[in-house]
Design a protein around this motif. Structure first.
Motif, PDB file in Angstrom:
ATOM      1  N   ALA A  67      63.028 -35.642  53.198  1.00  0.00           N
ATOM      2  CA  ALA A  67      62.623 -36.068  52.001  1.00  0.00           C
ATOM      3  C   ALA A  67      61.624 -37.274  52.373  1.00  0.00           C
ATOM      4  CB  ALA A  67      63.908 -36.758  51.488  1.00  0.00           C
ATOM      5  N   ALA A  68      61.972 -38.290  53.226  1.00  0.00           N
ATOM      6  CA  ALA A  68      60.932 -39.200  53.395  1.00  0.00           C
ATOM      7  C   ALA A  68      59.580 -38.540  53.992  1.00  0.00           C
ATOM      8  CB  ALA A  68      61.567 -40.356  54.437  1.00  0.00           C
ATOM      9  N   THR A  69      59.648 -37.826  55.090  1.00  0.00           N
ATOM     10  CA  THR A  69      58.372 -37.252  55.382  1.00  0.00           C
ATOM     11  C   THR A  69      57.651 -36.536  54.260  1.00  0.00           C
ATOM     12  OG1 THR A  69      59.506 -37.057  57.717  1.00  0.00           O
ATOM     13  CG2 THR A  69      57.661 -35.658  57.461  1.00  0.00           C
ATOM     14  N   GLY A  70      58.474 -35.733  53.526  1.00  0.00           N
ATOM     15  CA  GLY A  70      58.072 -34.919  52.677  1.00  0.00           C
ATOM     16  C   GLY A  70      56.948 -35.831  51.468  1.00  0.00           C
ATOM     17  N   GLY A  71      57.754 -37.148  51.323  1.00  0.00           N
ATOM     18  CA  GLY A  71      57.190 -37.941  50.322  1.00  0.00           C
ATOM     19  C   GLY A  71      56.043 -38.666  50.704  1.00  0.00           C
ATOM     20  N   PRO A  91      48.843 -43.794  45.935  1.00  0.00           N
ATOM     21  CA  PRO A  91      49.825 -43.524  45.063  1.00  0.00           C
ATOM     22  C   PRO A  91      50.009 -44.242  43.930  1.00  0.00           C
ATOM     23  CG  PRO A  91      50.987 -44.638  46.926  1.00  0.00           C
ATOM     24  CD  PRO A  91      49.495 -44.407  47.448  1.00  0.00           C
ATOM     25  N   GLY A  92      50.440 -43.791  42.769  1.00  0.00           N
ATOM     26  CA  GLY A  92      50.554 -44.510  41.594  1.00  0.00           C
ATOM     27  C   GLY A  92      51.757 -45.425  41.567  1.00  0.00           C
ATOM     28  N   PRO A  93      51.825 -46.289  40.737  1.00  0.00           N
ATOM     29  CA  PRO A  93      53.157 -47.186  40.745  1.00  0.00           C
ATOM     30  C   PRO A  93      54.482 -46.333  40.894  1.00  0.00           C
ATOM     31  CG  PRO A  93      52.094 -47.212  38.604  1.00  0.00           C
ATOM     32  CD  PRO A  93      51.206 -46.432  39.337  1.00  0.00           C
ATOM     33  N   VAL A  94      54.552 -45.441  40.108  1.00  0.00           N
ATOM     34  CA  VAL A  94      55.990 -44.628  40.130  1.00  0.00           C
ATOM     35  C   VAL A  94      56.201 -44.053  41.432  1.00  0.00           C
ATOM     36  CG1 VAL A  94      57.495 -43.195  39.209  1.00  0.00           C
ATOM     37  CG2 VAL A  94      56.154 -44.454  37.665  1.00  0.00           C
ATOM     38  N   THR A  95      55.044 -43.579  42.097  1.00  0.00           N
ATOM     39  CA  THR A  95      55.126 -42.785  43.372  1.00  0.00           C
ATOM     40  C   THR A  95      55.554 -43.920  44.368  1.00  0.00           C
ATOM     41  OG1 THR A  95      53.596 -41.207  42.546  1.00  0.00           O
ATOM     42  CG2 THR A  95      53.950 -41.484  45.038  1.00  0.00           C
ATOM     43  N   ALA A  96      54.775 -45.065  44.367  1.00  0.00           N
ATOM     44  CA  ALA A  96      54.926 -46.017  45.182  1.00  0.00           C
ATOM     45  C   ALA A  96      56.464 -46.452  45.165  1.00  0.00           C
ATOM     46  CB  ALA A  96      54.008 -47.433  45.011  1.00  0.00           C
ATOM     47  N   LEU A  97      57.224 -46.751  44.047  1.00  0.00           N
ATOM     48  CA  LEU A  97      58.482 -47.031  43.928  1.00  0.00           C
ATOM     49  C   LEU A  97      59.346 -45.915  44.681  1.00  0.00           C
ATOM     50  CD1 LEU A  97      60.858 -48.687  42.688  1.00  0.00           C
ATOM     51  CD2 LEU A  97      60.379 -47.377  40.552  1.00  0.00           C
ATOM     52  N   ALA A  98      59.088 -44.629  44.447  1.00  0.00           N
ATOM     53  CA  ALA A  98      59.663 -43.593  45.059  1.00  0.00           C
ATOM     54  C   ALA A  98      59.493 -43.615  46.569  1.00  0.00           C
ATOM     55  CB  ALA A  98      59.345 -42.173  44.289  1.00  0.00           C
ATOM     56  N   LEU A  99      58.468 -43.969  47.113  1.00  0.00           N
ATOM     57  CA  LEU A  99      58.298 -44.242  48.359  1.00  0.00           C
ATOM     58  C   LEU A  99      59.007 -45.435  48.994  1.00  0.00           C
ATOM     59  CD1 LEU A  99      54.550 -43.443  48.942  1.00  0.00           C
ATOM     60  CD2 LEU A  99      56.423 -42.028  49.553  1.00  0.00           C
ATOM     61  N   CYS A 100      59.036 -46.289  48.369  1.00  0.00           N
ATOM     62  CA  CYS A 100      59.974 -47.493  48.739  1.00  0.00           C
ATOM     63  C   CYS A 100      61.447 -47.104  49.058  1.00  0.00           C
ATOM     64  CB  CYS A 100      60.062 -48.474  47.638  1.00  0.00           C
ATOM     65  SG  CYS A 100      58.405 -49.521  47.862  1.00  0.00           S
ATOM     66  N   VAL A 101      62.026 -46.217  48.060  1.00  0.00           N
ATOM     67  CA  VAL A 101      63.366 -45.649  47.972  1.00  0.00           C
ATOM     68  C   VAL A 101      63.544 -44.880  49.269  1.00  0.00           C
ATOM     69  CG1 VAL A 101      65.048 -44.137  46.866  1.00  0.00           C
ATOM     70  CG2 VAL A 101      63.442 -45.833  45.498  1.00  0.00           C
ATOM     71  N   LEU A 102      62.678 -44.024  49.466  1.00  0.00           N
ATOM     72  CA  LEU A 102      62.610 -42.999  50.503  1.00  0.00           C
ATOM     73  C   LEU A 102      62.620 -43.852  51.815  1.00  0.00           C
ATOM     74  CD1 LEU A 102      60.477 -40.109  49.102  1.00  0.00           C
ATOM     75  CD2 LEU A 102      62.779 -40.164  49.674  1.00  0.00           C
ATOM     76  N   ILE A 103      61.664 -44.987  51.960  1.00  0.00           N
ATOM     77  CA  ILE A 103      61.516 -45.681  53.419  1.00  0.00           C
ATOM     78  C   ILE A 103      62.846 -46.609  53.373  1.00  0.00           C
ATOM     79  CG2 ILE A 103      60.169 -47.453  54.433  1.00  0.00           C
ATOM     80  CD1 ILE A 103      57.908 -46.135  52.909  1.00  0.00           C
ATOM     81  N   GLY A 104      63.440 -47.032  52.415  1.00  0.00           N
ATOM     82  CA  GLY A 104      64.751 -47.704  52.714  1.00  0.00           C
ATOM     83  C   GLY A 104      65.882 -46.984  53.003  1.00  0.00           C
ATOM     84  N   SER A 105      65.799 -45.840  52.500  1.00  0.00           N
ATOM     85  CA  SER A 105      66.949 -45.228  52.854  1.00  0.00           C
ATOM     86  C   SER A 105      66.979 -44.370  54.207  1.00  0.00           C
ATOM     87  CB  SER A 105      67.141 -43.870  51.743  1.00  0.00           C
ATOM     88  OG  SER A 105      68.104 -43.003  52.144  1.00  0.00           O
ATOM     89  N   TRP A 144      56.127 -51.911  50.660  1.00  0.00           N
ATOM     90  CA  TRP A 144      56.564 -51.545  52.118  1.00  0.00           C
ATOM     91  C   TRP A 144      57.140 -52.534  52.687  1.00  0.00           C
ATOM     92  CZ3 TRP A 144      55.519 -53.293  56.914  1.00  0.00           C
ATOM     93  CH2 TRP A 144      55.785 -52.418  57.999  1.00  0.00           C
ATOM     94  N   PRO A 145      56.808 -53.946  52.739  1.00  0.00           N
ATOM     95  CA  PRO A 145      57.674 -54.703  53.406  1.00  0.00           C
ATOM     96  C   PRO A 145      59.112 -54.691  52.786  1.00  0.00           C
ATOM     97  CG  PRO A 145      55.887 -55.862  52.630  1.00  0.00           C
ATOM     98  CD  PRO A 145      55.898 -54.421  52.241  1.00  0.00           C
ATOM     99  N   VAL A 146      59.087 -54.967  51.173  1.00  0.00           N
ATOM    100  CA  VAL A 146      60.485 -54.719  50.622  1.00  0.00           C
ATOM    101  C   VAL A 146      61.300 -53.716  50.946  1.00  0.00           C
ATOM    102  CG1 VAL A 146      61.463 -54.818  48.317  1.00  0.00           C
ATOM    103  CG2 VAL A 146      59.325 -56.100  48.854  1.00  0.00           C
ATOM    104  N   ALA A 147      60.630 -52.621  51.194  1.00  0.00           N
ATOM    105  CA  ALA A 147      61.601 -51.308  51.508  1.00  0.00           C
ATOM    106  C   ALA A 147      62.153 -51.394  52.880  1.00  0.00           C
ATOM    107  CB  ALA A 147      60.518 -49.981  51.362  1.00  0.00           C
TER     108      ALA A 147
END
Length: 169
Positions: A67-71, A91-105, A144-147
């Motif tokens: 999931a993270a690699t695909g995102g 990436p747009g703002p929502v895509t960036a938020l989703a990337l943060c979720v994926l990276i944190g996970s 990114w640093p937050v994630a």
């Protein structure tokens, strides 16, 4: 909550429903703002990219690494397309938020080599996005640093709570 402090069952479902609502509202708001400001059909491109990466974020528990690699791959491709087509930078703002979720996970639950690779990929997308100099790009890069911090802290909490899976990582 499960023994590790992670939401399980109904709680995990509620977390994902809340996240899904935020993603949907963000995609709709971004589409509206893009139609109003940029015009044309760019909002469709942004919406599709956002929807795909958000879906991966919602499915992250099933296959964290993929999931993270695909995102990250989709965000990187969208970034290249936006540069080549002279569109607002992804990436747009929502895509960036989703990337943060994926990276944190990923940082929370993957073995260290995978987690480091995902974090490095997120950094590469963030730095590449910053080159455009837009406010949205700054938001995407600052996520990114937050994630990373969130994922590392959650990983430490999981380990200290006696998660048998975390102890093998």
């Amino acid at each position: 909550m499960g023994a590790t402090g992670r939401p399980t069952g109904l709680e995990g479902t509620m977390v994902n429903i809340g996240l899904g609502v935020v993603f949907l509202a963000g995609i709709a708001t971004t589409a509206y703002l893009l139609i109003d400001s940029w015009g044309g059909a760019y909002w469709i491109f942004n919406g599709v990219i956002g929807a795909v990466v958000c879906t991966l974020a919602l499915l992250r528990e099933r296959q964290r690494a993929w999931a993270a690699t695909g995102g990250l791959a989709i965000a990187a491709i969208a970034l290249v397309v936006s540069v080549v087509a002279d569109l607002p930078r992804e990436p747009g703002p929502v895509t960036a938020l989703a990337l943060c979720v994926l990276i944190g996970s990923a940082l929370r639950g993957l073995p260290v080599p995978w987690a480091v690779a995902i974090a490095a990929g997120g950094l590469a997308v963030g730095v590449s996005t910053l080159a455009s100099g837009s406010v949205v790009a700054l938001f995407a890069a600052l996520g990114w640093p937050v994630a990373v911090a969130t994922g590392v802290v959650m990983r430490a909490v999981d380990r200290s709570s006696g998660d048998p899976i975390a102890s093998v990582r």
